[in-house]
Design a protein around this motif. Structure first.
Motif, PDB file in Angstrom:
ATOM      1  N   SER A 269       0.897  -1.167   0.025  1.00  0.00           N
ATOM      2  CA  SER A 269       0.174  -0.136  -0.026  1.00  0.00           C
ATOM      3  C   SER A 269       0.770   1.223   0.205  1.00  0.00           C
ATOM      4  O   SER A 269       1.789   1.265   0.460  1.00  0.00           O
ATOM      5  CB  SER A 269      -0.844  -0.052   1.130  1.00  0.00           C
ATOM      6  N   LEU A 270       0.290   2.363  -0.472  1.00  0.00           N
ATOM      7  CA  LEU A 270       0.922   3.529  -0.768  1.00  0.00           C
ATOM      8  C   LEU A 270       0.886   4.634   0.340  1.00  0.00           C
ATOM      9  O   LEU A 270       1.877   5.289   0.555  1.00  0.00           O
ATOM     10  CB  LEU A 270       0.380   4.066  -2.040  1.00  0.00           C
ATOM     11  N   VAL A 271      -0.183   4.462   1.028  1.00  0.00           N
ATOM     12  CA  VAL A 271       0.104   5.508   2.426  1.00  0.00           C
ATOM     13  C   VAL A 271       0.904   5.195   3.086  1.00  0.00           C
ATOM     14  O   VAL A 271       1.877   5.996   3.800  1.00  0.00           O
ATOM     15  CB  VAL A 271      -1.568   5.542   2.933  1.00  0.00           C
ATOM     16  N   PRO A 272       1.178   3.984   3.721  1.00  0.00           N
ATOM     17  CA  PRO A 272       2.317   3.531   4.600  1.00  0.00           C
ATOM     18  C   PRO A 272       3.668   3.910   3.926  1.00  0.00           C
ATOM     19  O   PRO A 272       4.534   4.226   4.806  1.00  0.00           O
ATOM     20  CB  PRO A 272       2.333   1.997   4.714  1.00  0.00           C
ATOM     21  N   MET A 273       3.783   3.712   2.507  1.00  0.00           N
ATOM     22  CA  MET A 273       5.020   4.113   1.888  1.00  0.00           C
ATOM     23  C   MET A 273       5.349   5.382   2.000  1.00  0.00           C
ATOM     24  O   MET A 273       6.528   6.052   2.305  1.00  0.00           O
ATOM     25  CB  MET A 273       5.024   3.502   0.500  1.00  0.00           C
ATOM     26  N   ALA A 274       4.215   6.273   1.649  1.00  0.00           N
ATOM     27  CA  ALA A 274       4.653   7.770   1.771  1.00  0.00           C
ATOM     28  C   ALA A 274       4.844   8.379   3.287  1.00  0.00           C
ATOM     29  O   ALA A 274       5.720   9.103   3.392  1.00  0.00           O
ATOM     30  CB  ALA A 274       3.296   8.542   1.263  1.00  0.00           C
ATOM     31  N   ALA A 275       4.232   7.712   4.371  1.00  0.00           N
ATOM     32  CA  ALA A 275       4.479   7.972   5.514  1.00  0.00           C
ATOM     33  C   ALA A 275       5.893   7.654   6.018  1.00  0.00           C
ATOM     34  O   ALA A 275       6.448   8.611   6.622  1.00  0.00           O
ATOM     35  CB  ALA A 275       3.526   7.220   6.535  1.00  0.00           C
ATOM     36  N   LYS A 276       6.357   6.534   5.400  1.00  0.00           N
ATOM     37  CA  LYS A 276       7.716   6.099   5.795  1.00  0.00           C
ATOM     38  C   LYS A 276       8.627   7.192   5.213  1.00  0.00           C
ATOM     39  O   LYS A 276       9.786   7.509   5.965  1.00  0.00           O
ATOM     40  CB  LYS A 276       8.047   4.713   5.363  1.00  0.00           C
ATOM     41  N   ALA A 277       8.275   7.713   4.128  1.00  0.00           N
ATOM     42  CA  ALA A 277       9.197   8.500   3.724  1.00  0.00           C
ATOM     43  C   ALA A 277       9.265   9.935   4.219  1.00  0.00           C
ATOM     44  O   ALA A 277      10.316  10.727   4.189  1.00  0.00           O
ATOM     45  CB  ALA A 277       8.711   8.757   2.131  1.00  0.00           C
ATOM     46  N   ALA A 278       8.052  10.287   4.953  1.00  0.00           N
ATOM     47  CA  ALA A 278       8.035  11.289   5.935  1.00  0.00           C
ATOM     48  C   ALA A 278       8.451  11.112   7.417  1.00  0.00           C
ATOM     49  O   ALA A 278       8.529  11.773   8.284  1.00  0.00           O
ATOM     50  CB  ALA A 278       6.573  11.898   5.975  1.00  0.00           C
ATOM     51  N   GLY A 279       9.196   9.910   7.620  1.00  0.00           N
ATOM     52  CA  GLY A 279       9.768   9.421   8.925  1.00  0.00           C
ATOM     53  C   GLY A 279       8.609   9.089   9.572  1.00  0.00           C
ATOM     54  O   GLY A 279       8.890   8.978  10.923  1.00  0.00           O
ATOM     55  N   ILE A 280       7.389   8.400   9.444  1.00  0.00           N
ATOM     56  CA  ILE A 280       6.243   8.209  10.178  1.00  0.00           C
ATOM     57  C   ILE A 280       6.389   6.660  10.011  1.00  0.00           C
ATOM     58  O   ILE A 280       6.215   5.949   8.967  1.00  0.00           O
ATOM     59  CB  ILE A 280       4.939   8.733   9.706  1.00  0.00           C
TER      60      ILE A 280
END
Length: 295
Positions: A269-280
């Motif tokens: 999934s993409l939201v967890p991926m984007a969150a990870k890129a934001a340090g989340i």
């Protein structure tokens, strides 16, 4: 106590079960009281008989993403994650959503609505076309039509899932997605599908679809996409979290594709991926979605 609502009886049931399991494990790992509930469409009395203070909705598609479960929870004054019933309905109906976005002068490909029991209206924009069910997610029932003789089969496939079908001009280009979390746009992800387009197989079954974050756009282009995504999100009155998908054509002009008000939370999934890129972390993401619901 948090109820993780998953499953459902839409075409996205399996994806929802995977998303729900991931959210449940993230809550358990943080010692947060929770239980899983697999909604099969007619067992809600079992849910109402349990005590819980908040519902974490990871039901994708019909019943879970279109305002139905949201309205039922609202009727019982139960707090839940994501957008309210009205915004969920706005986001799920691709034709209605595009009309709202059009009224806000947001960038869209031309499209028309075709009804199952009516003559297909005249299509006044050039091939190729995307033919898609109005209220279905995960690219289910979508066809790319490159010649007029393919249209009937594409409509038949789409109408297997929905009586209403959107015929949209196909924009050749690169696909990008912007996750929204509690009022902020997360880093943009570029999707490089291993199929002709980012279909169900590319999303959930393929290991060769690539997700690029950083996405390769300039800072200015990325900020432009994030700004359009936030405006699109707010236009349908969505809240909490979600995801907005784009195509950028050969001139890097953006076109909105659709919005997801209950995005996937699986390993692909993409939201967890984007969150990870934001340090989340995934665990922090789950808590932030809950926090947004409790505001």
């Amino acid at each position: 106590m948090i109820a993780v609502l998953m499953g459902g009886n839409s075409a996205e049931r399996e994806v929802s079960l995977n998303s729900g399991e991931a959210v449940y494990q993230a809550l358990k790992s943080q010692q947060i009281n929770c239980f899983k509930f697999d909604w099969n469409g007619d067992n809600l009395e079992d849910l109402w008989s349990q005590h819980f203070d908040l519902a974490f909705i990871v039901l994708h598609g019909r019943g879970g993403e279109d305002g139905v479960i949201q309205q039922l929870l609202e009727d019982r004054n139960i707090t839940y994650t994501g957008s309210n019933a009205g915004a969920s309905a706005n986001g799920m109906d691709k034709h209605l959503c595009k009309n709202i976005w059009q009224s806000e002068n947001l960038p869209l490909a031309p499209s028309i609505l075709a009804n199952k029991d009516s003559t297909t209206p005249t299509i006044d924009f050039p091939l190729p076309w995307a033919v898609k069910p109005v209220s279905e997610g995960s690219s289910i029932g979508i066809s790319k039509v490159t010649s007029l003789d393919q249209l009937d089969n594409a409509l038949t496939l789409a109408q297997h899932y929905d009586n209403k079908t959107l015929i949209e001009q196909w924009i050749e280009g690169e696909e990008y997605t912007v996750a929204i979390l509690d009022g902020e746009a997360l880093p943009v992800i570029k999707i490089v599908a291993d199929q002709d387009f980012y279909n169900y197989e590319s999303k959930y079954l393929s290991n060769s679809t690539q997700y690029l974050c950083p996405c390769g756009l300039t800072e200015q282009q990325e900020k432009q996409l994030q700004a359009i995504a936030l405006k699109a999100f707010q236009a349908i009155k969505a809240t909490g979290w979600g995801r907005v998908d784009f195509i950028l054509d050969e001139h890097n002009s953006p076109f909105l594709l659709e919005i997801n008000t209950v995005p996937g939370m699986t390993s692909h999934s993409l939201v967890p991926m984007a969150a990870k890129a934001a340090g989340i972390t995934f665990e922090q993401l789950v808590k932030k979605v809950i926090h947004a619901a409790q505001k």
